[in-house]
Design an enzyme around this catalytic site. Structure first.
Site, PDB file in Angstrom:
ATOM      1  N   HIS A  66       1.008  -1.196  -0.099  1.00  0.00           N
ATOM      2  CA  HIS A  66      -0.033  -0.059   0.051  1.00  0.00           C
ATOM      3  C   HIS A  66       0.838   1.261   0.180  1.00  0.00           C
ATOM      4  O   HIS A  66       0.253   2.254  -0.417  1.00  0.00           O
ATOM      5  CB  HIS A  66      -0.924  -0.011   1.244  1.00  0.00           C
ATOM      6  N   ASP A  90       0.065  -7.540   1.020  1.00  0.00           N
ATOM      7  CA  ASP A  90       0.165  -6.222   1.335  1.00  0.00           C
ATOM      8  C   ASP A  90       2.002  -6.011   1.551  1.00  0.00           C
ATOM      9  O   ASP A  90       2.445  -5.242   2.473  1.00  0.00           O
ATOM     10  CB  ASP A  90      -0.215  -5.690   2.638  1.00  0.00           C
ATOM     11  N   SER A 104       4.451   2.501   7.917  1.00  0.00           N
ATOM     12  CA  SER A 104       4.343   1.424   7.242  1.00  0.00           C
ATOM     13  C   SER A 104       5.283   0.956   6.179  1.00  0.00           C
ATOM     14  O   SER A 104       6.082   1.665   5.733  1.00  0.00           O
ATOM     15  CB  SER A 104       3.022   1.619   6.203  1.00  0.00           C
TER      16      SER A 104
END
Length: 275
Positions: free
Chosen positions: A112, A143, A225
């Protein structure tokens, strides 16, 4: 095995509407607020966050005591050894984090983080260097994505740990670039294992992503992230990927001590397939 499913949110990502069911939501934020996953648990939470329960007694007795910190863990040494293996991934007006897989510049990050990349991707290293990168392969279902930095050599790869050996209560450190603050480290513990996390896909039509995650109270924020969650030996136990945060009406969100990481064993298996 502890398992909790968090259904994906429907509706606007900018001004989420209150709903009765639990929800997760994800958004790509501008530079300095970063690409991130934001998870909403226990119903649609918008507006102000109430800090204390409604049934708190009007008068209560509170006793305070000083507790000595007897921990001998040297987190400064852990940070010093791991920081060279963690990078900032810049994508257009957004950013995330990543970990170095090889001396010649293979980088692991969240899908992402780079999914909306319409232009150049660059990777900024702990020593300040910034080099262009391309996507080698990506897997929306897990992901995760692997990048290749151009012109890199002599890098320090991350050391892998066996995430199956992680226990609830283990000390961990999260490393990344929250809000573009590269090289930020936070510490905490593993607060749960095998937490089933489900987040929506990158578009309204794409499939949601689910995985069994390591839950931690180490502070994780937008921009973390793709960064590292390491154990007390400085070895990778997880890839930071999502947080729970009650969002305000403006859509802004931050850490409240509930973060999620993709276990290192899962990540290593996917990396072998993507590389």
């Amino acid at each position: 095995m502890t398992e909790q499913s968090f259904p994906a949110m429907s509706g606007s990502l900018v001004e989420p509407q209150p709903v009765a069911a639990p929800k997760f939501w994800r958004r790509t934020a501008p530079m300095l607020t970063a690409a991130a996953l934001v998870a909403g648990l226990f119903g649609g939470v918008t507006g102000a966050v109430i800090a204390s329960p409604d049934n708190t007694p009007a008068a209560s007795s509170v006793s305070a005591q000083t507790i000595a910190n007897t921990s001998t863990q040297d987190w400064s040494s852990v940070a010093s050894s791991v920081l060279p293996s963690v990078v900032q991934v810049n994508v257009g007006n957004g950013l995330g984090s990543g970990v170095i897989l090889s001396a010649d510049g293979k980088i692991l990050t969240n899908n992402h983080v780079i999914a909306a990349a319409g232009g150049q991707i660059t990777v900024k290293f702990n020593d300040g260097r910034e080099l262009p990168a391309t996507v080698v392969n990506a897997d929306a279902g897990s992901d995760l994505a692997v990048l290749q930095v151009s012109g890199a050599s002599g890098l320090t790869p991350i050391k892998w740990a066996d995430s199956d050996s992680v226990k609830v209560g283990d000390a961990v450190m999260a490393i990344g670039s929250p809000s573009g603050l590269q090289g930020t480290v936070t510490t905490g513990i593993v607060s749960a294992l095998d937490r089933k996390v489900t987040v929506p896909g990158e578009t309204r039509r794409s499939q949601p992503v689910s995985y069994q995650a390591i839950q931690t109270d180490a502070s994780i924020n937008p921009g973390n992230s793709g960064g590292a969650l390491v154990n007390a030996a400085g070895e990778l136990v997880g890839i930071n990927s999502a947080i729970y945060s009650p969002a305000s009406s403006s859509g802004e969100a931050g850490s409240v001590g509930i973060g999620f990481a993709i276990p290192s064993n899962t990540a290593k298996q996917i990396v072998d397939q993507l590389s």
